[in-house]
Each structure stands twice: as C-alpha cells, then as structure tokens.
Scaffold this motif. Structure first.
Motif, PDB file in Angstrom:
ATOM      1  N   GLY A 110      -3.174   7.170  15.412  1.00 62.88           N
ATOM      2  CA  GLY A 110      -4.191   6.458  16.002  1.00 62.88           C
ATOM      3  C   GLY A 110      -4.131   4.926  15.440  1.00 62.88           C
ATOM      4  O   GLY A 110      -4.531   4.013  15.966  1.00 62.88           O
ATOM      5  N   VAL A 111      -3.956   5.021  14.066  1.00 63.12           N
ATOM      6  CA  VAL A 111      -3.782   3.725  13.322  1.00 63.12           C
ATOM      7  C   VAL A 111      -2.414   3.027  13.986  1.00 63.12           C
ATOM      8  O   VAL A 111      -2.599   1.742  14.034  1.00 63.12           O
ATOM      9  CB  VAL A 111      -3.591   3.958  12.003  1.00 63.12           C
ATOM     10  CG1 VAL A 111      -3.018   2.602  11.114  1.00 63.12           C
ATOM     11  CG2 VAL A 111      -4.618   4.546  11.077  1.00 63.12           C
ATOM     12  N   PHE A 112      -1.459   3.776  14.012  1.00 62.16           N
ATOM     13  CA  PHE A 112      -0.152   3.094  14.761  1.00 62.16           C
ATOM     14  C   PHE A 112      -0.679   2.429  16.160  1.00 62.16           C
ATOM     15  O   PHE A 112      -0.125   1.383  16.249  1.00 62.16           O
ATOM     16  CB  PHE A 112       0.709   4.054  14.937  1.00 62.16           C
ATOM     17  CG  PHE A 112       2.146   3.483  15.506  1.00 62.16           C
ATOM     18  CD1 PHE A 112       2.892   2.521  14.915  1.00 62.16           C
ATOM     19  CD2 PHE A 112       2.574   4.183  16.559  1.00 62.16           C
ATOM     20  CE1 PHE A 112       4.007   2.125  15.264  1.00 62.16           C
ATOM     21  CE2 PHE A 112       3.824   3.966  17.112  1.00 62.16           C
ATOM     22  CZ  PHE A 112       4.618   2.795  16.536  1.00 62.16           C
ATOM     23  N   ALA A 113      -1.279   3.295  16.851  1.00 59.52           N
ATOM     24  CA  ALA A 113      -1.606   2.885  18.323  1.00 59.52           C
ATOM     25  C   ALA A 113      -2.485   1.459  18.292  1.00 59.52           C
ATOM     26  O   ALA A 113      -2.390   0.574  19.142  1.00 59.52           O
ATOM     27  CB  ALA A 113      -2.348   4.114  19.008  1.00 59.52           C
ATOM     28  N   LEU A 114      -3.458   1.646  17.203  1.00 64.94           N
ATOM     29  CA  LEU A 114      -4.255   0.288  17.440  1.00 64.94           C
ATOM     30  C   LEU A 114      -3.480  -0.857  16.902  1.00 64.94           C
ATOM     31  O   LEU A 114      -3.841  -1.932  17.455  1.00 64.94           O
ATOM     32  CB  LEU A 114      -5.544   0.717  16.292  1.00 64.94           C
ATOM     33  CG  LEU A 114      -6.570   1.762  16.773  1.00 64.94           C
ATOM     34  CD1 LEU A 114      -7.587   2.235  15.710  1.00 64.94           C
ATOM     35  CD2 LEU A 114      -7.287   1.163  18.026  1.00 64.94           C
ATOM     36  N   ALA A 115      -2.652  -0.755  15.708  1.00 64.95           N
ATOM     37  CA  ALA A 115      -1.973  -1.778  15.491  1.00 64.95           C
ATOM     38  C   ALA A 115      -1.106  -2.311  16.676  1.00 64.95           C
ATOM     39  O   ALA A 115      -0.941  -3.351  16.740  1.00 64.95           O
ATOM     40  CB  ALA A 115      -0.872  -1.234  14.501  1.00 64.95           C
ATOM     41  N   LEU A 116      -0.374  -1.426  17.334  1.00 62.54           N
ATOM     42  CA  LEU A 116       0.248  -2.108  18.712  1.00 62.54           C
ATOM     43  C   LEU A 116      -0.476  -2.786  19.753  1.00 62.54           C
ATOM     44  O   LEU A 116       0.123  -3.600  20.572  1.00 62.54           O
ATOM     45  CB  LEU A 116       0.994  -0.746  19.052  1.00 62.54           C
ATOM     46  CG  LEU A 116       2.104  -0.125  18.539  1.00 62.54           C
ATOM     47  CD1 LEU A 116       2.648   0.960  19.382  1.00 62.54           C
ATOM     48  CD2 LEU A 116       3.059  -0.966  18.021  1.00 62.54           C
ATOM     49  N   MET A 117      -1.807  -2.744  19.581  1.00 65.73           N
ATOM     50  CA  MET A 117      -2.585  -3.454  20.523  1.00 65.73           C
ATOM     51  C   MET A 117      -2.461  -4.869  20.157  1.00 65.73           C
ATOM     52  O   MET A 117      -2.650  -5.603  21.304  1.00 65.73           O
ATOM     53  CB  MET A 117      -4.071  -2.975  20.321  1.00 65.73           C
ATOM     54  CG  MET A 117      -4.340  -1.560  21.043  1.00 65.73           C
ATOM     55  SD  MET A 117      -6.068  -0.908  20.522  1.00 65.73           S
ATOM     56  CE  MET A 117      -7.139  -2.281  21.959  1.00 65.73           C
ATOM     57  N   SER A 118      -1.973  -5.355  19.276  1.00 63.96           N
ATOM     58  CA  SER A 118      -1.895  -6.688  18.792  1.00 63.96           C
ATOM     59  C   SER A 118      -0.679  -7.141  19.708  1.00 63.96           C
ATOM     60  O   SER A 118      -0.703  -8.471  20.330  1.00 63.96           O
ATOM     61  CB  SER A 118      -1.277  -6.807  17.565  1.00 63.96           C
ATOM     62  OG  SER A 118      -2.247  -6.637  16.589  1.00 63.96           O
ATOM     63  N   ASP A 153      -6.160  -7.892  18.637  1.00 62.05           N
ATOM     64  CA  ASP A 153      -6.004  -7.494  17.114  1.00 62.05           C
ATOM     65  C   ASP A 153      -6.881  -6.487  16.864  1.00 62.05           C
ATOM     66  O   ASP A 153      -8.215  -6.982  16.333  1.00 62.05           O
ATOM     67  CB  ASP A 153      -6.226  -8.815  16.621  1.00 62.05           C
ATOM     68  CG  ASP A 153      -5.646  -8.589  14.911  1.00 62.05           C
ATOM     69  OD1 ASP A 153      -5.359  -7.188  14.593  1.00 62.05           O
ATOM     70  OD2 ASP A 153      -5.565  -9.545  14.295  1.00 62.05           O
ATOM     71  N   ALA A 154      -6.744  -5.186  17.033  1.00 61.43           N
ATOM     72  CA  ALA A 154      -7.792  -4.167  16.608  1.00 61.43           C
ATOM     73  C   ALA A 154      -7.790  -3.920  15.186  1.00 61.43           C
ATOM     74  O   ALA A 154      -8.889  -3.132  14.813  1.00 61.43           O
ATOM     75  CB  ALA A 154      -7.473  -3.034  17.383  1.00 61.43           C
ATOM     76  N   LEU A 155      -6.856  -4.166  14.145  1.00 63.58           N
ATOM     77  CA  LEU A 155      -6.985  -3.970  12.788  1.00 63.58           C
ATOM     78  C   LEU A 155      -6.863  -5.020  11.865  1.00 63.58           C
ATOM     79  O   LEU A 155      -7.071  -4.819  10.707  1.00 63.58           O
ATOM     80  CB  LEU A 155      -5.549  -3.106  12.457  1.00 63.58           C
ATOM     81  CG  LEU A 155      -5.586  -1.575  13.001  1.00 63.58           C
ATOM     82  CD1 LEU A 155      -4.505  -0.997  12.903  1.00 63.58           C
ATOM     83  CD2 LEU A 155      -6.834  -0.688  13.072  1.00 63.58           C
ATOM     84  N   THR A 189      -9.235 -10.650   4.706  1.00 59.97           N
ATOM     85  CA  THR A 189      -8.816  -9.758   5.859  1.00 59.97           C
ATOM     86  C   THR A 189      -7.432  -9.811   6.085  1.00 59.97           C
ATOM     87  O   THR A 189      -6.731 -10.781   5.718  1.00 59.97           O
ATOM     88  CB  THR A 189      -9.825 -10.308   7.033  1.00 59.97           C
ATOM     89  OG1 THR A 189      -9.512 -11.619   7.345  1.00 59.97           O
ATOM     90  CG2 THR A 189     -11.119  -9.994   6.907  1.00 59.97           C
ATOM     91  N   ALA A 190      -6.941  -8.784   6.810  1.00 64.88           N
ATOM     92  CA  ALA A 190      -5.503  -8.716   7.088  1.00 64.88           C
ATOM     93  C   ALA A 190      -4.892  -9.779   8.025  1.00 64.88           C
ATOM     94  O   ALA A 190      -3.858 -10.416   7.963  1.00 64.88           O
ATOM     95  CB  ALA A 190      -5.024  -7.312   7.515  1.00 64.88           C
ATOM     96  N   SER A 191      -5.893 -10.273   8.838  1.00 63.54           N
ATOM     97  CA  SER A 191      -5.782 -11.311   9.893  1.00 63.54           C
ATOM     98  C   SER A 191      -6.505 -12.628   9.816  1.00 63.54           C
ATOM     99  O   SER A 191      -7.815 -12.501   9.664  1.00 63.54           O
ATOM    100  CB  SER A 191      -5.690 -10.766  11.107  1.00 63.54           C
ATOM    101  OG  SER A 191      -5.592 -11.679  12.170  1.00 63.54           O
ATOM    102  N   LYS A 192      -6.039 -13.650   9.889  1.00 65.14           N
ATOM    103  CA  LYS A 192      -6.698 -14.878   9.940  1.00 65.14           C
ATOM    104  C   LYS A 192      -7.526 -15.030  11.185  1.00 65.14           C
ATOM    105  O   LYS A 192      -8.502 -15.857  11.100  1.00 65.14           O
ATOM    106  CB  LYS A 192      -5.840 -15.930   9.899  1.00 65.14           C
ATOM    107  CG  LYS A 192      -4.969 -16.337   8.662  1.00 65.14           C
ATOM    108  CD  LYS A 192      -3.949 -17.394   8.606  1.00 65.14           C
ATOM    109  CE  LYS A 192      -3.576 -17.648   7.360  1.00 65.14           C
ATOM    110  NZ  LYS A 192      -2.278 -18.768   7.328  1.00 65.14           N
TER     111      LYS A 192
END
Length: 495
Positions: A33-41, A46-48, A66-69
């Motif tokens: 699930g975490v992997f799939a959400l990451a691939l949405m990028s 940007d789901a994570l 945060t992980a992303s700007k």
C-alpha cells in the motif's frame, strides 16, 4: 545438550483474540500500500509527500520537515501529527485483524510512537549523526559519533532497554503495541523498492561487479551459515530452534534473516526477537569499529573495504551506514595523498553486495522450511511433507519484498531520465515510512529485552555464540572473500 534451550518465559507472548489475518499478510498489504501510494507521484499525485521526516540538526526547531516541498505549507509539527494519525489508523486496523483490542492498541501505540519518533529525532542530532568533516563544519560541531541519522535506531533501542530494565511495569503496559515482527516485516517489503532504485542508479557498476557480488551469496549462505550453526549446536549446545535463526542472524542479514528463518522453521516468536536484539547491538559495534579498521589498513583497496562492509556488517541500515562512513574516511585519506576518487562508488559496492544477500533471504528461508518440514520436524505419521506444507511455512512477507524490488527495478530501467528522477523521489518518500517502521522495531526489541530475565534464561550464552562467530570467523572470512573478488579494482578518479 550441555546448555538448555532458552525457556518460553524469556519473552511474554501476547494474548489475543483469534487472528483474522496473519502478520505476513498484513505486512505485505501495508508495505505494498505504501509502495502503491508512492508510485502515484509518477502520475502527478504526490500522495506521501506530507510524511514527517527528521534531518540532521543542531537547531531542533528546524529539524522536522515534510518529505516533499509540495507540502511546504504544512510545518514540521503538523506533518508529524498527520504522520501519527495515519500510522495509528493503519496499525489499529492491523491490530483488529490480528484479534487485538483496537482502543487499547491505539492508546498504547500513541506512547510507543512518541518515544520511538523522539528517539529518531534525538538520533539525528549533529553530534550523533554528522558523518564527514564537511558535515561537521556545516553544523558547527567539533566532533560527532558519525552514526548518520540512522543513529536514531540506536537511541530507540537504548530507550526501549531502559524502559524494560528500569521501568518494567511501564514496559508491560505497552506490550499490546509492541509488535517488532509486524513492524520489521512491513519495513522489509518497502525496503525492496528502495534497494531496486539504488541498484538501478548505479547500473554500470552493478553490472560490472555482478559476478563478484554473487560471491557474497556463496560466502554468506554456504560458508558462514553451517559454521555458525555448528558453533551454536556443538560448541554451545543450543537447540535447533535457536541455532538456525542465530546462524542466519550472524551470517546473512541480521534482523530480516533471523525473522525469516524463525518463520520458516516455526520457531517460537521470542526466538527471532531475541536474536534480533543481539544483531542490533553487535551491528552498532561493527559500525563504530570496522570503518576505522578499513581506513587504516585498506585505504589503497577502497572497493575491498566497501565490499567488506556489505559482507561483515549485519542489518541493511548498519551496513549502508558503515559503507558511507568507510567511503568518507578513505576518500579523506586518499585526498590527503593527492588521490581524488569519484564519490559514490564505494557506497554502491556496499549496497550492491547487500542487495544480492537480501534478495536470497527468501530462497534460503524456503530451503530451511523444506529441510525442517521433511527431516527436522515432520508431522507425526508424515515424514515427507507435501509442497503445500512447505509453502505454509514459507515467510510470505518476503514475497512482498521481492515484488516491490522487481516492480521498482523494472520501472527504473524502463523509463527515461525524467521519469526515473520522479521514481527515485517517490521511493525516497516511501523509504521514510521504512525508517519509521525500523525505529518502531528497534524500540520494540528494546522493550522486550528485560536483561534480568534474559540473562537467567541464557542471553549470555547467545551473546557468546555471536561474539565467537562474528569476531572469530565471520568478519575475517568476509575480508578474505572481499579481497579475492575486489582487490585491484579502483573507483574512477574525479575529473
């Protein structure tokens, strides 16, 4: 047998309602699930990126981010609260599936998360985490333990040990949220994608060193494992149930291998947990000692030193940390001699060697499951197990690891440079969750390690096996293998 096997009282086994799903199934589901959400990028979502991360710091007010700007408007504290809420919701659902009381779990996990994340935060303090002289200068510190920000694992372990041994009543209260096996299995599933992207990013090096990397499999599985197993069985008199996970933990890949082996042979839950605690403690010692030895004696064979870290240091985090420290120390010494190595090659060798070992954890667990099912612990009246029974014993979470590795590797190799960059960023965000689960694992291991009880039940004997095997055999054979396959190969010079 001389030394009795450690008793069932070593670590308490949690009482619970009948499980609706296994830990393996939940680990695969959450990890994927975490992997799939990451691939949405890759598709513009940007789901994570909101997940909280901790950078190396001297000013604690700017450590959380945060992980992303893309989520820069969400301050560090807000990201931490959101991370806690998401993690609590997912793991509370897992607790329900495992038959636990959800309300009790959520309350106690809140305390576990606060302490564990606090340990990661403290472990990122520059005096603990800054590695290179440049890092120390950047943060204005005159010295550092050079643990990288994965020093949070060590702090989390120590925090758990203090609670277990100084505040045993508090430790007992937290037990329903102390699930090291679930946390590490989720982390391993996510780790597959991170290793794949790392490997793809150094494809030229990985390809040219592939045959040499394969030597790590022969060395770790066919030489280390039987020798350590015999030392535990014949030298110290441990039962097969303890000897097999101990051999895997010392010889292969630390925590992951010990847990995979424990699942394969159906060891009691406390067996891989206790072995894992030893793995973590000794990995810390290795990270602090081996890079210094490598710089002193192997500065003119940098890839030998790098491969040695991958073969000798157990656990992925500790091995990569040791590879990074070794790279920094050797490059600094080489620069003083007028040699300017291109950065990244030594660390890539360490990671590549570790990749080959990690990928084959599942294969080795399957082999052990077959041996145990057919020859060591067959069912009454059925000395030859069916394939279905071997499959039943196989640790399914390893399949999640292999799946994320293969999918991420295929994506990394089959996309253009721009998409590959997005993939690396996406997997980097997923990797933050892997780090959080690692921290939860190390803290949980500490909480389950009441040394007064462990010593009474044989911890000293386990540590003796580990000490004799690791420092008397494993790291030196690893050095010989590294020398045979990597001597004379140098990183390219920066120009």
């Amino acid at each position: 047998m001389g030394v009795p096997p450690i008793s069932d009282a070593t670590l308490p086994i949690q009482a619970a309602e009948p499980a609706r799903l296994s830990e393996d199934a939940l680990a695969v589901a959450i990890g994927l699930g975490v992997f799939a959400l990451a691939l949405m990028s890759l598709f513009g979502a940007d789901a994570l990126g909101w997940v909280a991360t901790t950078t190396v710091w001297t000013d604690p007010t700017v450590a959380l981010t945060t992980a992303s700007k893309a989520y820069a408007d969400l301050d560090g504290l807000g990201a931490l609260v959101l991370t806690y809420l998401a993690l609590t919701a997912v793991l509370s659902a897992a607790a329900y599936a495992l038959g636990d009381d959800v309300r009790t779990f959520a309350i106690r996990f809140t305390v576990v998360f606060a302490i564990a994340y606090g340990a990661w935060f403290l472990g990122s303090w520059a005096y603990l985490a800054a590695v290179t002289p440049a890092d120390q200068a950047k943060f204005g510190v005159s010295w550092s333990l050079k643990l990288t920000n994965e020093g949070g694992y060590i702090v989390a372990l120590i925090a758990g040990l203090v609670i277990a041994n100084v505040f045993p009543t508090f430790a007992e209260w937290m037990k329903s949220a102390i699930r090291p096996e679930l946390y590490i299995k989720i982390a391993i599933v996510i780790l597959g994608a991170f290793i794949a992207v790392t490997m793809a990013g150094k494809l030229t090096l990985a390809s040219s060193l592939m045959l040499r990397g394969l030597a790590a499999i022969v060395e770790a599985y066919l030489i280390y494992w039987p020798v350590v197993y015999l030392i535990a069985r014949k030298g110290f008199g441990f039962s097969r149930e303890w000897s097999a996970p101990l051999a895997s933990g010392v010889s292969i890949c630390g925590v992951a291998a010990a847990i995979a082996t424990g699942g394969a042979i159906r060891a009691r839950p406390q067996v891989p947990v206790l072995v894992s605690s030893l793995v973590v403690v000794f990995a810390v010692v290795e990270v602090l000692i081996l890079p210094v030895i490598a710089q002193t004696f192997m500065s003119h064979e940098p890839l030998v030193a790098a491969a040695w870290m991958g073969l000798a240091v157990k656990t992925d985090g500790a091995a990569v940390a040791a590879g990074g420290i070794t790279q920094s120390l050797i490059q600094a010494k080489a620069a003083a001699e007028g040699i300017d190595y291109q950065p990244g090659w030594m660390l890539s060798v360490t990671a590549t060697v570790k990749v080959f070992i990690d990928v084959f954890i599942g294969v080795w667990a399957f082999i052990l499951a077959y041996i145990w099912t057919n020859h060591v612990n067959p069912r009454p009246g059925a000395p030859k197990a069916k394939l279905a029974e071997i499959w039943e014993r196989f640790p399914k979470f390893i399949l999640g690891f292999v799946a994320t590795f293969l999918i991420a590797l295929a994506l990394a190799l089959g996309t253009d440079a721009g998409t590959s960059g997005k993939l690396a960023t996406a997997i980097g965000e997923a990797n933050i969750w892997r780090v959080i689960f690692f921290v939860l694992t190390f803290f949980s291991i500490g909480v389950l390690s009441d040394f007064r009880r462990l010593w009474q039940d044989g911890l000293g004997k386990l540590a003796a096996v580990y000490l004799v095997s690791l420092f008397g055999f494993v790291i030196w054979v690893g050095f010989v293998i590294s020398w045979l396959f990597f001597a004379g190969i140098k990183p390219p010079l920066a120009s």
